[in-house]
Design an enzyme around this catalytic site. Sequence first.
Site, PDB file in Angstrom:
ATOM      1  N   SER A  99      31.738  72.726 103.396  1.00  0.00           N
ATOM      2  CA  SER A  99      30.918  73.944 103.318  1.00  0.00           C
ATOM      3  C   SER A  99      29.479  73.659 103.742  1.00  0.00           C
ATOM      4  O   SER A  99      29.003  72.519 103.641  1.00  0.00           O
ATOM      5  CB  SER A  99      30.898  74.475 101.883  1.00  0.00           C
ATOM      6  OG  SER A  99      32.205  74.609 101.385  1.00  0.00           O
TER       7      SER A  99
HETATM    8  N1  SAH Z   1      34.754  71.616  98.371  1.00  0.00           N
HETATM    9  C1  SAH Z   1      34.959  71.191  99.747  1.00  0.00           C
HETATM   10  C2  SAH Z   1      35.228  72.333 100.703  1.00  0.00           C
HETATM   11  C3  SAH Z   1      36.657  72.580 100.718  1.00  0.00           C
HETATM   12  S1  SAH Z   1      37.361  73.485 102.023  1.00  0.00           S
HETATM   13  C4  SAH Z   1      33.817  70.338 100.235  1.00  0.00           C
HETATM   14  O1  SAH Z   1      32.865  70.129  99.479  1.00  0.00           O
HETATM   15  O2  SAH Z   1      33.911  69.848 101.354  1.00  0.00           O
HETATM   16  C5  SAH Z   1      38.732  74.113 101.106  1.00  0.00           C
HETATM   17  C6  SAH Z   1      39.841  73.143 100.813  1.00  0.00           C
HETATM   18  O3  SAH Z   1      40.759  73.825  99.951  1.00  0.00           O
HETATM   19  C7  SAH Z   1      40.670  72.728 102.047  1.00  0.00           C
HETATM   20  O4  SAH Z   1      40.640  71.337 102.168  1.00  0.00           O
HETATM   21  C8  SAH Z   1      42.074  73.238 101.712  1.00  0.00           C
HETATM   22  O5  SAH Z   1      43.102  72.382 102.160  1.00  0.00           O
HETATM   23  C9  SAH Z   1      42.055  73.325 100.197  1.00  0.00           C
HETATM   24  N2  SAH Z   1      43.047  74.203  99.565  1.00  0.00           N
HETATM   25  C10 SAH Z   1      43.535  75.397  99.997  1.00  0.00           C
HETATM   26  N3  SAH Z   1      44.428  75.884  99.118  1.00  0.00           N
HETATM   27  C11 SAH Z   1      44.522  74.983  98.093  1.00  0.00           C
HETATM   28  C12 SAH Z   1      45.291  74.922  96.893  1.00  0.00           C
HETATM   29  N4  SAH Z   1      46.163  75.883  96.543  1.00  0.00           N
HETATM   30  N5  SAH Z   1      45.119  73.852  96.085  1.00  0.00           N
HETATM   31  C13 SAH Z   1      44.252  72.857  96.406  1.00  0.00           C
HETATM   32  N6  SAH Z   1      43.504  72.857  97.542  1.00  0.00           N
HETATM   33  C14 SAH Z   1      43.635  73.910  98.379  1.00  0.00           C
END
Ligand code: SAH
Length: 209
Positions: A57
């Site tokens: 993000s």
């Molecule tokens: N917090 C992260 C940003 C994450 S992007 C950072 O600091 O970089 C969102 C992430 O959520 C992606 O990697 C995606 O694979 C994951 N995601 C999507 N659905 C999910 C689920 N049901 N359980 C766990 N992770 C999930």
Amino acid sequence: MEKKELIQSLINQTFLHTKKVIKAFEKVPRENFIPEKYKEHAYADIPLPISAGQTISAPHMVAVMTEALDVKDKEKILEIGAGSGYQAAILSVLNPDGKIYTIEIIPEVAQNAKEVLKDYKNVIVIQGDGSLGLESEKPFDRIIATCGCPSIPRPWIEQLKEKGKILAPVGGMYEQELILVEKIKEKIKETNLNFPCVFVPLRGKYGWK
Ligand code: SAH
């Protein structure tokens, strides 16, 4: 841009305003959470690609969410969407005597997050479907989702402590708004923080098909 400039700009725009949150931003090297080829942009206020089509993000988004989560001491925090691991690292520094559980659904992304977070001893990375929450470690003081949710999954509300807070981007697949949920005397209060955002979709049982 350099780290110092970025932080000052986030303060000027009032995305960052709490001393301990600012300190956490100063401490965590964002470049460590970014693939080699994008490292030069580590302190630009933009999201960047990580692996498997996922993103880290933008710093202002992490700032707004971390401030809104209102972390106190010794909290048990659940993050859904470990991604690069950067948000979890910020929460780790902010909550040194507490614990952060961060769930990632894509095995390759979870493995990378595990490696980059290995020195953050109070962070536990779990590969799985975070839309189900984490039944084995409930209840949580704070739950933060960093993927876009069609609605707040019921297990998150059930796994939240009294006076706990959930922060999640909720809305459509391509645009969401930040929603804050508070549990007060078994009642649920929902506040729209009116902050539009674009997160990758939540997958899994309570996510997008
Ligand atoms: N917090 C992260 C940003 C994450 S992007 C950072 O600091 O970089 C969102 C992430 O959520 C992606 O990697 C995606 O694979 C994951 N995601 C999507 N659905 C999910 C689920 N049901 N359980 C766990 N992770 C999930």
